[in-house]
Motif scaffolding. Structure first.
Motif, PDB file in Angstrom:
ATOM      1  N   TYR A 118       0.827  -1.204   0.000  1.00 57.83           N
ATOM      2  CA  TYR A 118       0.000   0.000   0.000  1.00 57.83           C
ATOM      3  C   TYR A 118       0.869   1.265   0.000  1.00 57.83           C
ATOM      4  O   TYR A 118       0.547   2.251  -0.679  1.00 57.83           O
ATOM      5  CB  TYR A 118      -0.933   0.019   1.205  1.00 57.83           C
ATOM      6  CG  TYR A 118      -2.204  -0.771   1.000  1.00 57.83           C
ATOM      7  CD1 TYR A 118      -3.155  -0.372   0.057  1.00 57.83           C
ATOM      8  CD2 TYR A 118      -2.474  -1.917   1.745  1.00 57.83           C
ATOM      9  CE1 TYR A 118      -4.326  -1.091  -0.135  1.00 57.83           C
ATOM     10  CE2 TYR A 118      -3.643  -2.638   1.565  1.00 57.83           C
ATOM     11  CZ  TYR A 118      -4.561  -2.217   0.622  1.00 57.83           C
ATOM     12  OH  TYR A 118      -5.723  -2.933   0.432  1.00 57.83           O
ATOM     13  N   TYR A 123      -0.027   5.060  -0.235  1.00 62.16           N
ATOM     14  CA  TYR A 123      -0.949   5.098   0.901  1.00 62.16           C
ATOM     15  C   TYR A 123      -0.508   6.100   1.960  1.00 62.16           C
ATOM     16  O   TYR A 123       0.671   6.208   2.298  1.00 62.16           O
ATOM     17  CB  TYR A 123      -1.037   3.700   1.533  1.00 62.16           C
ATOM     18  CG  TYR A 123      -1.931   3.622   2.751  1.00 62.16           C
ATOM     19  CD1 TYR A 123      -3.313   3.438   2.599  1.00 62.16           C
ATOM     20  CD2 TYR A 123      -1.410   3.716   4.035  1.00 62.16           C
ATOM     21  CE1 TYR A 123      -4.138   3.349   3.708  1.00 62.16           C
ATOM     22  CE2 TYR A 123      -2.232   3.630   5.151  1.00 62.16           C
ATOM     23  CZ  TYR A 123      -3.595   3.449   4.977  1.00 62.16           C
ATOM     24  OH  TYR A 123      -4.407   3.375   6.081  1.00 62.16           O
ATOM     25  N   ASP A 127      -6.428   7.405   4.182  1.00 63.21           N
ATOM     26  CA  ASP A 127      -6.901   6.905   2.892  1.00 63.21           C
ATOM     27  C   ASP A 127      -7.880   5.753   3.102  1.00 63.21           C
ATOM     28  O   ASP A 127      -7.638   4.857   3.921  1.00 63.21           O
ATOM     29  CB  ASP A 127      -5.723   6.412   2.043  1.00 63.21           C
ATOM     30  CG  ASP A 127      -4.917   7.551   1.441  1.00 63.21           C
ATOM     31  OD1 ASP A 127      -5.394   8.701   1.482  1.00 63.21           O
ATOM     32  OD2 ASP A 127      -3.808   7.284   0.944  1.00 63.21           O
TER      33      ASP A 127
END
Length: 254
Positions: A118, A123, A127
């Motif tokens: 991620y 990320y 999020d």
């Protein structure tokens, strides 16, 4: 995050240290299997050392679910008792699910791998992740055009789980309305389900106005054309991932 910070600090900029750590872990694992697993004792002969552990692992037969099911008592460690507390189940996306014992200390490993992927996708805390999977939705919810349920946690499997089982020309607009309300940064899930949703949306004239950082395909195989289609439709990178509940592999493609 504690595990992420540990691995990043110790290994991120030290590939040789990482390689030696892996080799030491492999050596310890093979040595343990030789001492505690009847199945492996017949294949691992002689002393297990760091300088021969790679050759030993290459010489072992591939372990599949049928072997585990038929010889589970021999494959499992002799330290597994009748009151063993931690048992896990595979997802069953590639066949009949497998039920097997595990250790608490091994459970964070997949989480670390998921977070690394991620973060590679951009990320940031806050999020939102949603998933497309095969969850079953109650009749009463479907009667109100609800085809999703809340997930157990946002990371790593999604704040909301959208079911791929009920996608059609009539229902797809409700999926999209909920996606727009949720405002995900990432979509993860089955390639077949995500492809179907995209095609139905295109066929019914739904405008794609999500602002995604990435789509994360998992559990099924997919072609390069399918990956390109999803990437073009969502206007974002698409990553492929396959992992084991057994934590024996976590692979990704970009």
């Amino acid at each position: 995050m504690k595990y992420m910070q540990y691995y990043a600090k110790k290994f991120l900029n030290h590939p040789e240290t990482w390689k030696q750590w892996q080799l030491a872990k492999l050596t310890a694992m093979l040595s343990y299997a030789q001492r505690h697993c009847t199945y492996y004792r017949k294949y691992i002969v002689g002393e297990v050392r760091m300088d021969n552990s790679m050759e030993i692992i290459k010489s072992l037969p591939l372990l599949d679910k049928n072997i585990i099911r038929h010889q589970e008592k021999n494959v499992y460690s002799d330290e597994i008792t009748d009151n063993w507390k931690v048992w896990l189940n595979t997802g069953g996306s590639t066949g009949e699910p497998l039920h097997f014992p595990a250790l608490y200390k091994g459970l964070p490993v997949e989480g670390v791998c998921q977070m690394m992927l991620y973060m590679k996708m951009g990320y940031q805390w806050g999020d939102i992740i949603v998933s497309f999977d095969g969850c079953r939705i109650k009749d009463e919810d479907r009667s109100r055009n609800i085809y999703w349920q809340m997930g157990n946690a946002n990371f790593p499997f999604g704040k909301k789980n959208f079911s791929t089982l009920y996608l059609d020309n009539n229902s797809v607009k409700y999926y999209w309305e909920e996606l727009k309300r949720t405002k995900p940064a990432f979509i993860r899930g089955y390639p077949s389900g995500i492809m179907e949703m995209c095609k139905l949306a295109m066929n019914t004239g739904i405008v794609m106005d999500l602002k995604l950082k990435g789509v994360y395909l998992t559990s099924e195989s997919f072609t390069q054309d399918e990956k390109n289609f999803i990437s073009s439709y969502f206007k974002c990178p698409v990553y492929g991932q396959y992992g084991h509940t057994e934590s024996s592999i976590f692979a990704l493609s970009i």
